[in-house]
Write a protein that holds these residues in place. Structure first.
Motif, PDB file in Angstrom:
ATOM      1  N   ALA A 113     -26.355  26.957 -11.309  1.00  0.00           N
ATOM      2  CA  ALA A 113     -27.152  28.183 -11.336  1.00  0.00           C
ATOM      3  C   ALA A 113     -27.206  28.756 -12.752  1.00  0.00           C
ATOM      4  O   ALA A 113     -28.276  29.171 -13.226  1.00  0.00           O
ATOM      5  N   LEU A 114     -26.072  28.751 -13.431  1.00  0.00           N
ATOM      6  CA  LEU A 114     -26.033  29.302 -14.781  1.00  0.00           C
ATOM      7  C   LEU A 114     -26.815  28.454 -15.774  1.00  0.00           C
ATOM      8  O   LEU A 114     -27.358  28.974 -16.750  1.00  0.00           O
ATOM      9  N   LEU A 115     -26.896  27.172 -15.525  1.00  0.00           N
ATOM     10  CA  LEU A 115     -27.652  26.281 -16.407  1.00  0.00           C
ATOM     11  C   LEU A 115     -29.080  26.090 -15.920  1.00  0.00           C
ATOM     12  O   LEU A 115     -29.808  25.268 -16.448  1.00  0.00           O
ATOM     13  N   ASP A 116     -29.453  26.846 -14.884  1.00  0.00           N
ATOM     14  CA  ASP A 116     -30.783  26.808 -14.305  1.00  0.00           C
ATOM     15  C   ASP A 116     -31.118  25.429 -13.745  1.00  0.00           C
ATOM     16  O   ASP A 116     -32.246  24.956 -13.850  1.00  0.00           O
ATOM     17  N   LEU A 117     -30.137  24.782 -13.149  1.00  0.00           N
ATOM     18  CA  LEU A 117     -30.347  23.465 -12.560  1.00  0.00           C
ATOM     19  C   LEU A 117     -30.539  23.542 -11.055  1.00  0.00           C
ATOM     20  O   LEU A 117     -30.765  22.528 -10.416  1.00  0.00           O
ATOM     21  N   ARG A 118     -30.431  24.732 -10.489  1.00  0.00           N
ATOM     22  CA  ARG A 118     -30.517  24.886  -9.048  1.00  0.00           C
ATOM     23  C   ARG A 118     -31.811  24.311  -8.498  1.00  0.00           C
ATOM     24  O   ARG A 118     -31.829  23.713  -7.442  1.00  0.00           O
TER      25      ARG A 118
END
Length: 130
Positions: A113-118
């Protein structure tokens, strides 16, 4: 690690994996009793040769797991080259393994989520995230 270029060579990735050696060994032992070098080969083969854990690191993990009551060791029957020491997971080891895998999954979800991989992974939950 070895000189094999196919192995994980990124220091960050290697450190992450190293921090989970005990859980990796417990995961192998969940599938059945294994002797030391067999555990090494199982880990290497499971990653297609991209990751190897040094034997010295593994044997330190075996001692730690035994000391903590998470694994037990016993001598097998004599085979080619002598007797082998086998390791088996204990009930306490199964419980620690389950907790560690759950913690890893939660951590992976947060990092994704923090790396926007969700968006790259299908969600396993419904509803908003805190």
């Amino acid at each position: 690690m070895t000189d094999n270029p196919a192995l994980v060579d990124d220091a960050f990735a290697a450190d992450l994996l190293r921090g989970h050696t005990d859980t990796i060994v417990l995961g192998v032992l969940r599938r059945g009793d294994r002797y030391g070098f067999e555990i090494y080969k199982t880990i290497r083969d499971a990653t297609g040769g991209r990751h190897e854990i040094k034997e010295a690191t593994l044997y330190a993990a075996y001692r730690r797991l035994q000391k903590d009551g998470l694994a037990e060791a016993y001598w097998g029957d004599e085979s080619q080259g002598g007797r082998r020491k086998y390791y088996r997971i204990t009930d306490a080891g199964r419980a620690v393994y389950a907790r560690n895998v759950a913690a890893w999954a939660a951590t992976r979800d947060i990092i994704d989520a923090l790396l926007d991989l969700r968006a790259a992974r299908p969600s396993t939950e419904e509803g908003p995230r805190a």
